[in-house]
Motif scaffolding. Structure first.
Motif, short mmCIF file in Angstrom:
data_model
loop_
_atom_site.label_atom_id
_atom_site.label_comp_id
_atom_site.label_asym_id
_atom_site.label_seq_id
_atom_site.Cartn_x
_atom_site.Cartn_y
_atom_site.Cartn_z
N ALA B 623 6.01 -53.06 35.61
CA ALA B 623 6.27 -51.63 35.46
C ALA B 623 6.85 -51.37 34.08
O ALA B 623 7.79 -52.03 33.65
N GLY B 624 6.30 -50.41 33.40
CA GLY B 624 6.77 -50.07 32.06
C GLY B 624 5.88 -50.62 30.96
O GLY B 624 6.01 -50.19 29.80
N ASP B 625 5.00 -51.55 31.27
CA ASP B 625 4.07 -52.03 30.25
C ASP B 625 3.06 -50.92 29.97
O ASP B 625 2.45 -50.39 30.88
N VAL B 626 2.84 -50.62 28.72
CA VAL B 626 1.86 -49.60 28.37
C VAL B 626 0.47 -50.22 28.48
O VAL B 626 0.19 -51.25 27.88
N VAL B 627 -0.38 -49.59 29.30
CA VAL B 627 -1.73 -50.08 29.47
C VAL B 627 -2.71 -49.04 28.94
O VAL B 627 -2.41 -47.85 28.89
N SER B 628 -3.85 -49.52 28.59
CA SER B 628 -4.89 -48.65 28.08
C SER B 628 -5.98 -48.55 29.13
O SER B 628 -6.53 -49.56 29.57
N LEU B 629 -6.26 -47.33 29.58
CA LEU B 629 -7.32 -47.09 30.55
C LEU B 629 -8.53 -46.60 29.78
O LEU B 629 -8.49 -45.55 29.14
N ASP B 630 -9.56 -47.37 29.84
CA ASP B 630 -10.73 -47.05 29.02
C ASP B 630 -11.91 -46.75 29.92
O ASP B 630 -12.35 -47.60 30.69
N GLY B 631 -12.44 -45.55 29.83
CA GLY B 631 -13.58 -45.16 30.66
C GLY B 631 -14.74 -44.71 29.84
O GLY B 631 -15.38 -43.71 30.16
N GLY B 632 -15.01 -45.42 28.77
CA GLY B 632 -16.15 -45.00 27.95
C GLY B 632 -15.72 -43.90 27.00
O GLY B 632 -15.17 -44.16 25.93
N ASP B 633 -15.95 -42.65 27.40
CA ASP B 633 -15.59 -41.57 26.49
C ASP B 633 -14.16 -41.06 26.71
O ASP B 633 -13.73 -40.13 26.03
N ILE B 634 -13.49 -41.66 27.66
CA ILE B 634 -12.10 -41.25 27.87
C ILE B 634 -11.23 -42.46 27.68
O ILE B 634 -11.53 -43.54 28.17
N ARG B 635 -10.13 -42.29 27.00
CA ARG B 635 -9.19 -43.40 26.84
C ARG B 635 -7.78 -42.86 26.92
O ARG B 635 -7.42 -41.93 26.19
N LEU B 636 -6.99 -43.42 27.80
CA LEU B 636 -5.60 -42.99 27.96
C LEU B 636 -4.69 -44.20 27.82
O LEU B 636 -4.97 -45.26 28.35
N ASP B 637 -3.58 -44.00 27.14
CA ASP B 637 -2.55 -45.03 27.07
C ASP B 637 -1.32 -44.51 27.78
O ASP B 637 -0.82 -43.43 27.43
N LEU B 638 -0.88 -45.23 28.74
CA LEU B 638 0.33 -44.80 29.42
C LEU B 638 0.97 -45.98 30.12
O LEU B 638 0.31 -46.99 30.37
N PRO B 639 2.27 -45.89 30.45
CA PRO B 639 2.93 -47.02 31.09
C PRO B 639 2.40 -47.23 32.51
O PRO B 639 1.93 -46.30 33.15
N ALA B 640 2.48 -48.44 32.95
CA ALA B 640 1.99 -48.79 34.29
C ALA B 640 3.14 -48.72 35.29
O ALA B 640 4.30 -48.82 34.94
#
Lengths: 463, 990
Positions: B623-640
């Protein structure tokens, strides 16, 4: 010859060869040696130490000012951990003071002559330690400008009294009593020395100050007789304080409801720990001071050996207490107690716990060896470790019981902030600043007591 | 206390002094006294010196800053300073339209409560409803209209708008009103007039849309609305991805109904709740049986359930092994229970998929629920969003086919999944007018911003469910130069901008004829305004809508075709949800809501990517590690965030965060997850997200980090069978003997009972307490340090396995212990016990040693670590005169260094006792309600007098389910808890 001194002659027959004081020292030389620091400017070593201590004190003053102006939020406390560094430091410093009272008062009543070289410095250490300690209950309050409300003074709000059932209030009485009695005892013990210094000094401001402080001491037999009685009475008053003050401080925890705090073991455990840490600090201070001030003839290896033995005794008591806590937690069947006590050893603060055990229970066992006790550098390191360990003991007791208590939903981690660390450093700064000033401004060895012993020794045995 | 006293020895002297300027130091009296001194003796000198030194010291002590209280020049009628005035209105916090009673004091609203007279909603509200009173005093609100970003006057704007609308008479202007669901029939009528008069097209847009459900209802039953679900009539509830107790459709009403079916003291049968969902939601955490599924499996679950029900009817397909083992077992149990309670069962689904909703309608129809638990005769009008119309509108805008766009209660530049498309399309619209109350993301792009009133300042009406009407009235004159949206519409229609008159006229024409009770319209209107709600007795005539039409078989076939696809390796499905506090982000600037711990995760001030424990272990995420969610044309960085019970195939992210123009509090907080709505796949093969660690860390501000009860008996849970067995047994013996003399018995013995079976964990009580008691907001950093100030908290524990946990919640406030550990340890007697059982905290006496906090085993005490009011470091609602208008004048605002805690709303107790005394009687049970009790939609908290044997509290305290937390410590708490009942199926986990 007063009855008191005659009694001492009988008691210390053969003391001439006891080796407590170097026999060749003459009475005049004693006065010269002890008074020399007061009459000369201090050397570079003193200035270096003073610079460091004063810098630490300034840091502390800055941190405390910031904290009082901004709020307790500048510390690392939170909704679950209400005390950490503040009360750890308080108990730590109060504990350190107990050595001085024990040396001054209890050893006096037990007629232990070897105390005479160290009792003045030890008593001074007590005063300064209690002053350092008293600061923390004041600054740890959320509204310290109203701290006087803990005093039971008549008022027009009812009158509204204080809560006599609260252990914090017993602390108020205990610390104030301790400070008062210690100050009186310390000052009274210095009166003949102030007279000696008054007589040594040429006319001027210093002579006038010493004259004021010596209260017109004339050294007559009648004066000495009354003085002996007074010292014995004060020693009798101070003796119970060695046990009572830290007992009351331990009640801050023992009367609470928290697992790990709520135990009848605390009063004797804390008193033993206090004497232990106090002797550790005395040993540290005197090892350094005696070499810096060239007083090895007065604070001899015998003294260090005796103090090491006291540390061994009390350290063993403290180690035994740790074992008792674990046994009671295991055998008692109280799951909260078990979780807290065993959590100390394996939980998030295990590093602090094992530091404590290593420094307090394991390290002093080395003092069984005569060689270790005779080695001044090793003794110095051990005495510093004693105080490190004792600080961690209070930290472990306070923080581990607070941060994980009854309801797991409130469990948190506590981390200190720089302000708290700075305040701790500042308290050491205050202590050492005061001590350094003391050894330069006041006779750090009780001249009259040393001379009395030396005189008895050189006159030989009486019939 | 500002005029100093001057001493005088004679009348002549007084008259002489009256002309002189009054000296402001307190030695003036001394000087006046000492005008002709005799030669002072030493005693006199000492006394004078002593007095003057003392006087100087006292005068040097800080006095309070001088404040002025200005009385009214013309006292408004019926308003007494210090006395509350209540107004009934309708909530505008979300689309549910709950009835409210708003408490105003000295002309301004300070507290929002539910309307107990409302048959639908009752006296409770949700946390968002509680927080709306603070959004009235939001400093971000526009103070007047803007034209191209610069302040303008209403006449200027009206002139420009009318000029535009009437110009270029070649062809009529193509006007579009893009709005949220409008609940009010009068407003809808006004828009209908626009449609006829000016050719206005009305597109309803909801960011989290239930359009699929509405279309399915139209196809299945011929009713163009969402059914009204009656949870109170259901003995078995099966929910597929519908957080109906937290955020779905009408949570307050559903909670009330749901709780009514789970009170063992009132009815023998306890409802059973089975839940299928992706992330552990508030509702799922209350279920008797819960299964984690991936979002793409919603259709498969519905289809499997349909097949099982069809088999029960004897017309089933052979069993398909589509689902996992746990889902299969749960589906069997669900089907059995639904069938056993057919006609009294309910299946709800929150899927945004037409076919799934058709299948669910089929299930309900086959079970005979239509017309009973699924009411399509009087459907819900709370959500009328139309995704297709919105998409079409954006396309038209892009092609330049829209001349004027009015934006009313919507913020598509932020929450539309393809927001950049909308922003581009807006550029092709010649005139855009926003009626938003602040310069949000969309309003910042509009030509004109004509700020609407806050709903607490405005007239309106609502029809949340067909034939259930409520009114909204202003509780305060508009604070700023805003104008009601309806007034703006009237103005631009060329009518007098008086919506109040329009509203009255509409009700006179449409609703007044539907009642027989009142002879004149004014009587009817006054009564409706007073009560807040009006439900005509006639209702809709029963239409033949109970039969299921529509081709649900084709929907089932389509679902079956999709279900078999394979999920790509290493990819996760995006699951987007609303949190209870922030919802769709409209209230992102509300500090009470940002600081409200999420009922499930207990995280505040931000959103996060929720992953399952097995996934976290596999990817090495904590918890608290910043992860990158990559869905092709969408990319979000947020903590897990690692969440027990999360589906291992989905990553869940809450919407409502990542706003750029919410205000000082909400901007830049979290990450905008709305774009993921476009990525929501309908089948496993469309799973698109990868998760990668970035190596950065962003610690989350959670109020609770330890989730296990560690084997301690804190929250008790029993099965219904155990309740029956123990019904005769009194719970364990009363308190052990005590060394202390018992306190003298007083007239009252206040106490509280919390029914853990009714409590869902919605946390409305937390916000209500904050509003009532002036509890400060401390911000994300301080919450991370463990210094949140909420007086009541909801503890949430998990039991069972990490992948399939059972959740237990427990509201925890000061237990007002009879043998309170906090009382003996305060050195200055700042915490004492009252004669009627309250543990009192005396703020003025507290010096802040914090021993009481240490010694409290429940850890319910809160310390003021900093000065939270009027401090720029805590720039929330207490740092501005506007924000401070929400403070309750009956409750002190605490200063730095002082301890505070739940007082059982002692100000309400005193007010109740006073009111009763003025009427010459004793307070009756129910007269005094604490804030937490009053707000709870499930009525889980009961306050009362233990000395009154007839009180509800006294009955509950004797319940077989009753116990007290940590009572073995001997604290004798006055708060009783009633054990939770988990109606687990036989052989299921308990």
């Amino acid at each position: 010859m007063t009855p008191g001194i005659a009694a001492r002659l009988h008691a210390v027959r053969g003391a001439r060869s006891s080796g407590v004081i170097d026999e060749r020292t003459r009475l005049r030389r004693i006065t010269d040696d002890v008074a020399r620091p007061l009459e000369t400017w201090p050397g570079g070593a003193w200035w270096a130490c003073f610079g460091v201590a004063f810098a630490a004190l300034s840091l502390g003053v800055g941190c405390v000012t910031y904290e009082i102006a901004t709020g307790i939020g500048t510390w690392g406390l939170n909704r679950t951990v209400g005390w950490a560094f503040d009360i750890t430091n308080f108990v730590f410093w109060v504990g350190i003071g107990h050595a001085g009272t024990l040396i001054s008062a209890i050893l006096l009543l037990f007629r232990q002559r070897w105390r005479t070289s160290i009792n003045r410095a030890a008593e001074a250490m007590t005063i300064f330690a209690v002053v350092c300690a008293a600061i923390f209950p004041l600054i740890h309050m959320g509204r310290p400008w109203l701290a006087f409300w803990v005093l039971p003074y008549p008022n027009s709000r009812g009158p509204l009294w204080v809560n006599f059932r609260s252990p914090l209030l017993w602390d108020v009485f205990a610390i104030n009593t301790y400070l008062t009695i210690s100050l009186v005892f310390w000052y009274v013990g210095m009166i003949p020395d102030f007279a000696t210094l008054r007589d040594r000094t040429a006319a001027g401001a210093r002579k006038a100050i010493y004259g004021l402080l010596s209260l017109g001491w004339n050294g007559s037999h009648r004066t000495w007789s009354r003085y002996e009685t007074l010292c014995t009475l004060l020693a009798g008053l101070a003796t119970p304080l060695v046990v009572s003050v830290h007992t009351i401080v331990s009640m801050d925890f023992a009367t609470s409801i928290l697992p790990g705090w709520h135990t009848t073991l605390f009063p004797p455990y804390f008193v033993a720990g206090a004497v232990y840490s106090g002797f550790g600090m005395v040993t540290t201070l005197l090892i350094v001071t005696r070499s810096v001030m060239h007083l090895e003839a007065y604070i001899t290896d015998r003294h260090l050996d005796a103090m090491a033995k006291v540390m061994l005794l009390t350290g063993s008591m403290v180690g035994f207490s740790y074992g008792t806590e674990f046994f009671a937690a295991w055998y008692g069947g109280n799951l909260y107690e078990f979780a807290t006590i065993f959590g100390r050893a394996v939980g998030p603060y295990a590093w602090a716990f094992w530091t404590m055990v290593a420094c307090n229970a394991a390290a002093p066992q080395l003092l069984w060896s005569r060689r270790v006790r005779a080695s001044v550098p090793v003794l110095f390191i051990l005495s510093v470790l004693v105080n490190v360990g004792m600080w961690f003991e209070r930290f472990v007791i306070i923080v581990t019981s607070l941060h994980r208590s009854y309801l797991p939903s409130s469990w948190v981690m506590y981390r200190p902030t720089l302000i708290e660390v700075g305040t701790l450093i500042g308290s050491f700064g205050l202590f050492f600043t005061c001590f350094l000033l003391f050894i330069q401004a006041l006779p750090m060895i009780a001249i009259w007591e040393i001379k009395a012993d030396a005189a008895i020794g050189s006159e030989g045995a009486h019939g | 206390m500002s005029t100093p006293v001057t001493f005088w020895r004679s009348v002549e002297e007084l008259r002489a002094h009256a002309d002189r300027a009054v000296s402001r130091d307190c030695l003036a009296g001394l000087r006046a006294q000492g005008q002709q001194p005799e030669s002072p003796s030493r005693r006199d000198f000492l006394s004078v010196a002593g007095f003057s030194v003392a006087a100087a010291a006292i005068s040097a002590c800080s006095r309070g800053a001088e404040q002025k209280a200005i009385p009214f020049l013309n006292q408004p009628e019926g308003m007494t300073p210090g006395v509350d005035t209540w107004y009934a209105t309708t909530c505008g916090g979300c689309r549910a339209g709950c009835g409210l009673l708003v408490k105003t004091r000295d002309g301004r609203p300070i507290k929002v409560e539910g309307n107990a007279r409302s048959a639908l909603f009752g006296g409770g509200t949700c946390a968002v409803g509680q927080a709306t009173v603070l959004s009235l005093y939001d400093g971000e609100r526009l103070e007047g209209p803007l034209w191209h970003g610069r302040p303008a006057s209403w006449t200027d704007i009206d002139a420009k708008v009318e000029a535009f609308l009437s110009a270029d008479g070649a062809r009529p202007k193509r006007l579009v009103l893009l709005s949220r669901t409008l609940l009010g029939p009068a407003t809808r009528a006004l828009i209908a007039e626009w449609s006829q008069g000016r050719g206005l097209r009305h597109v309803v847009y909801e960011p989290i849309s239930l359009a699929a459900l509405r279309r399915a209802t139209l196809a299945a039953f011929g009713v163009d609305a969402i059914p009204h679900f009656r949870f109170g009539r259901a003995r078995t509830i099966v929910a597929i991805e519908a957080d109906f107790l937290g955020t779905w459709l009408s949570p307050v009403e559903f909670t009330r109904d749901y709780a009514s079916g789970r009170r063992p003291e009132e009815s023998a049968a306890i409802s059973r709740h089975i839940h299928f969902e992706s992330t552990l939601s508030l509702t799922g955490s209350n279920a008797d049986l819960r299964v984690a599924i991936a979002p793409s499996e919603q259709g498969a679950v519905a289809l499997s359930l349909l097949r099982r029900i069809a088999r029960k009817l004897g017309a089933g397909d052979p069993v398909e092994t589509l689902e996992t083992t746990s889902a299969a077992r749960a589906l069997d149990i669900a089907a059995d229970d639904l069938w056993r309670c057919r006609g009294e069962s309910l299946v709800v689904c929150g899927a945004r998929d037409f076919d799934t909703q058709m299948v669910v309608h089929a299930i309900n129809a086959l079970l005979g629920n239509i017309g009973r638990t699924v009411d399509v005769d009087r459907p819900s009008l709370q959500h009328r969003g139309d995704d297709d119309a919105m998409a079409g509108l954006v396309e038209e805008m892009r092609r330049g086919e829209v001349d004027a766009l009015l934006l009313y209660g919507v913020n598509p530049a932020y929450d539309y999944p393809r927001a950049d498309e909308f922003v581009q399309a807006m550029k092709h619209v010649p005139l855009t007018i926003s009626l938003s109350d602040r310069l949000d993301e969309t309003a910042a792009l509009a030509d004109a911003v004509c700020p609407d009133h806050h709903f607490l300042e405005a007239w309106g009406d609502a029809e949340p469910v067909a034939s259930f009407f409520s009114l909204a009235q202003p509780t305060i004159a508009p604070l700023f130069d805003t104008r009601a949206a309806q007034d703006s519409l009237l103005e631009w229609l060329g009518r007098p901008p008086d919506f109040h008159a329009y509203l009255r006229d509409h009700w006179r024409r449409t609703l007044y004829p539907r009642q027989q009770q009142f002879a004149t319209f004014d009587e009817f209107w006054d009564r409706a305004l007073h009560d807040g709600a009006f439900a005509p007795a006639d209702g809709a005539t029963a239409r033949a809508t109970r039969t299921l039409t529509g081709d649900w078989r084709r929907s089932a076939a389509r679902l079956a075709a999709r279900a078999g696809s394979v999920r790509p390796e290493g990819r996760f499905e995006a699951h987007v949800y609303e949190t209870v506090a922030i919802r769709d982000g409209a209230h992102a600037n509300n500090p009470w809501l940002q600081e409200l711990p999420d009922p499930v995760t207990k995280v505040t001030w931000g959103n996060y990517a929720v992953v399952a424990p097995s996934v976290a272990t596999r990817l090495g995420i904590t918890a608290g590690d910043v992860v990158s969610l990559d869905g092709g044309d969408i990319r979000l960085d947020l903590p897990a965030w690692v969440q027990p019970g999360q589906s291992p195939h989905a990553v869940s992210i809450a919407v409502g965060y990542g706003r750029s123009r919410a205000g000082r509090v909400g901007s830049g907080l979290g990450t905008n997850a709305f774009p993921l709505l476009a990525a929501d796949g309908r089948s496993p093969s469309q799973a698109s997200l990868t998760i990668t660690r970035t190596g950065r860390r962003e610690p989350l501000a959670a109020t609770q980090t330890h989730h296990s009860m560690e084997g301690r008996d804190i929250v008790r849970q029993i099965s219904p069978a155990a309740l029956v067995d123990d019904a005769g047994d009194r719970r364990e013996a009363d308190d052990a003997a005590s060394l202390w003399r018992a306190r003298p018995a007083a007239e009252h013995a206040w106490g509280m009972a919390v029914d853990l079976n009714a409590c869902t964990g919605c946390s409305a009580c937390v916000t209500a307490c904050q509003a009532e008691n002036n509890v400060p907001v401390v911000g994300k950093d301080e919450v991370r340090r463990g210094r949140e100030m909420h007086w009541i908290r909801i503890d949430r524990y998990y039991t069972g396995s990490e992948d399939d946990p059972a959740t237990l919640v427990q509201p925890m406030m000061c237990q007002h212990c009879g043998h309170a550990p906090c009382e003996p340890v305060c050195p200055v007697l700042a915490t004492v016990h009252s004669s009627d059982g309250l543990n009192q905290q005396v703020y003025n006496r507290c010096v802040g040693t914090r021993y009481c906090e240490n010694n409290c085993p429940y850890k319910v005490r809160r310390f003021n670590w900093f000065e939270y009011a009027s401090n720029d470091r805590f720039d929330f609602n207490m740092n501005s005169p506007l924000g401070r208008m929400v403070l309750n004048p009956d409750v002190t605002v605490r200063s730095r260094g002082v301890m505070e805690k739940c007082s059982l709303c002692v100000q309400r107790i005193q007010a109740g006792k006073l009111a009763a005394k003025q009427e010459g009687r004793t307070p009756q049970d129910g007269d005094i309600q604490t804030a937490c009790q009053q707000v709870c939609p499930a009525e889980a908290i009961v306050f009362g007098d233990l000395n009154d044997p007839a009180s509800r509290l006294a009955q509950l305290a004797k319940s077989a389910r009753g116990y007290r937390v940590l009572e073995e410590l001997g604290t004798r708490p006055n708060v009783h808890y009633l054990a939770k009942i988990r109606n687990a199926p036989d052989g299921g986990r308990s």
